[in-house]
Scaffold this motif. Sequence first.
Motif, mmCIF file in Angstrom:
data_model
loop_
_atom_site.group_PDB
_atom_site.id
_atom_site.type_symbol
_atom_site.label_atom_id
_atom_site.label_comp_id
_atom_site.label_asym_id
_atom_site.label_seq_id
_atom_site.Cartn_x
_atom_site.Cartn_y
_atom_site.Cartn_z
ATOM 1 N N ILE A 2 1.036 -1.177 0.134
ATOM 2 C CA ILE A 2 -0.351 -0.099 -0.152
ATOM 3 C C ILE A 2 0.921 0.933 0.175
ATOM 4 O O ILE A 2 1.778 1.385 0.441
ATOM 5 C CB ILE A 2 -1.376 0.565 1.140
ATOM 6 N N SER A 3 0.406 2.566 -0.405
ATOM 7 C CA SER A 3 1.225 3.572 -0.904
ATOM 8 C C SER A 3 1.428 4.135 0.800
ATOM 9 O O SER A 3 0.331 4.283 1.636
ATOM 10 C CB SER A 3 0.981 4.764 -1.807
ATOM 11 N N ALA A 5 0.609 7.453 0.748
ATOM 12 C CA ALA A 5 -0.934 8.155 1.035
ATOM 13 C C ALA A 5 -1.792 7.798 1.373
ATOM 14 O O ALA A 5 -3.137 7.626 2.507
ATOM 15 C CB ALA A 5 -1.319 9.006 -0.157
ATOM 16 N N ASP A 6 -1.880 6.511 0.975
ATOM 17 C CA ASP A 6 -3.563 5.275 1.066
ATOM 18 C C ASP A 6 -3.472 4.773 2.941
ATOM 19 O O ASP A 6 -3.874 4.090 2.875
ATOM 20 C CB ASP A 6 -3.526 3.784 0.206
ATOM 21 N N ALA A 7 -2.437 4.049 3.211
ATOM 22 C CA ALA A 7 -1.609 3.892 4.380
ATOM 23 C C ALA A 7 -1.932 4.864 5.401
ATOM 24 O O ALA A 7 -3.282 4.999 6.558
ATOM 25 C CB ALA A 7 0.130 3.749 4.438
ATOM 26 N N ARG A 8 -1.894 6.279 5.183
ATOM 27 C CA ARG A 8 -2.353 7.853 6.301
ATOM 28 C C ARG A 8 -4.195 7.747 6.335
ATOM 29 O O ARG A 8 -4.606 7.404 6.990
ATOM 30 C CB ARG A 8 -1.770 8.894 5.641
ATOM 31 N N ASN A 9 -4.095 6.835 4.866
ATOM 32 C CA ASN A 9 -5.856 7.123 4.899
ATOM 33 C C ASN A 9 -6.637 5.577 5.447
ATOM 34 O O ASN A 9 -8.063 5.985 6.301
ATOM 35 C CB ASN A 9 -6.335 7.940 3.370
ATOM 36 N N ARG A 10 -5.771 5.111 5.910
ATOM 37 C CA ARG A 10 -6.310 3.807 6.052
ATOM 38 C C ARG A 10 -5.356 2.710 7.336
ATOM 39 O O ARG A 10 -5.763 1.468 7.585
ATOM 40 C CB ARG A 10 -5.782 2.828 5.357
ATOM 41 N N ILE A 26 4.368 -0.965 3.533
ATOM 42 C CA ILE A 26 4.202 0.517 2.229
ATOM 43 C C ILE A 26 5.273 0.571 1.975
ATOM 44 O O ILE A 26 6.400 0.593 2.319
ATOM 45 C CB ILE A 26 3.938 1.102 3.961
#
Length: 123
Positions: A2-3, A5-10, A26
Motif C-alpha cells: 500500500i502507498s 498516501a493510502d496508508a495514511r487514510n487507512r 508500505i
Amino acid sequence: MISIADARNRLPALVHQAEAGEAVTITRRGKPVAVVISFEEYERVRGAASSWMSRLDIWRTGLPDGIEGLTDAELDAVRDCAPYVPRVDFGAAEYADLDAAQGLRVAEAESASGFDRKQGRRR
C-alpha cells in the motif's frame, strides 16, 4: 502493498491487519519502505535478533587468544571482490558422459522417491 498516501487514510484498518498477524508493506513511489507488524511479532523478531547477538558474543569469547576477526580492509576486499567464475566449462562436450550419468542418477532417485520434477511434487 500500500502507498504511504493510502496508508495514511487507512491506518486503523492497517493496524487491525497487523494485529491479525498480517504484515503490511508500505511503499513510496512503488518501492517498499516500511512494514507494519503486530507488537507481538515485533517483540519476537527483536528477541530473536538479540538472542543471535548473544550467541555470537559467547562464540567470540571462546576464540583462541590473538584471533581478532576480520579487519576492515579484509571485509572491504571480500565485499568488493568479483563473483566466482568457474575455470572449467562443465557444459563442454567432453563432459557429456558425466552429465548423462548424473542425469540418470537423478532420474533413478526421483523414480525411487516418487518425485516428479516436471510437476514439482510427489506422484
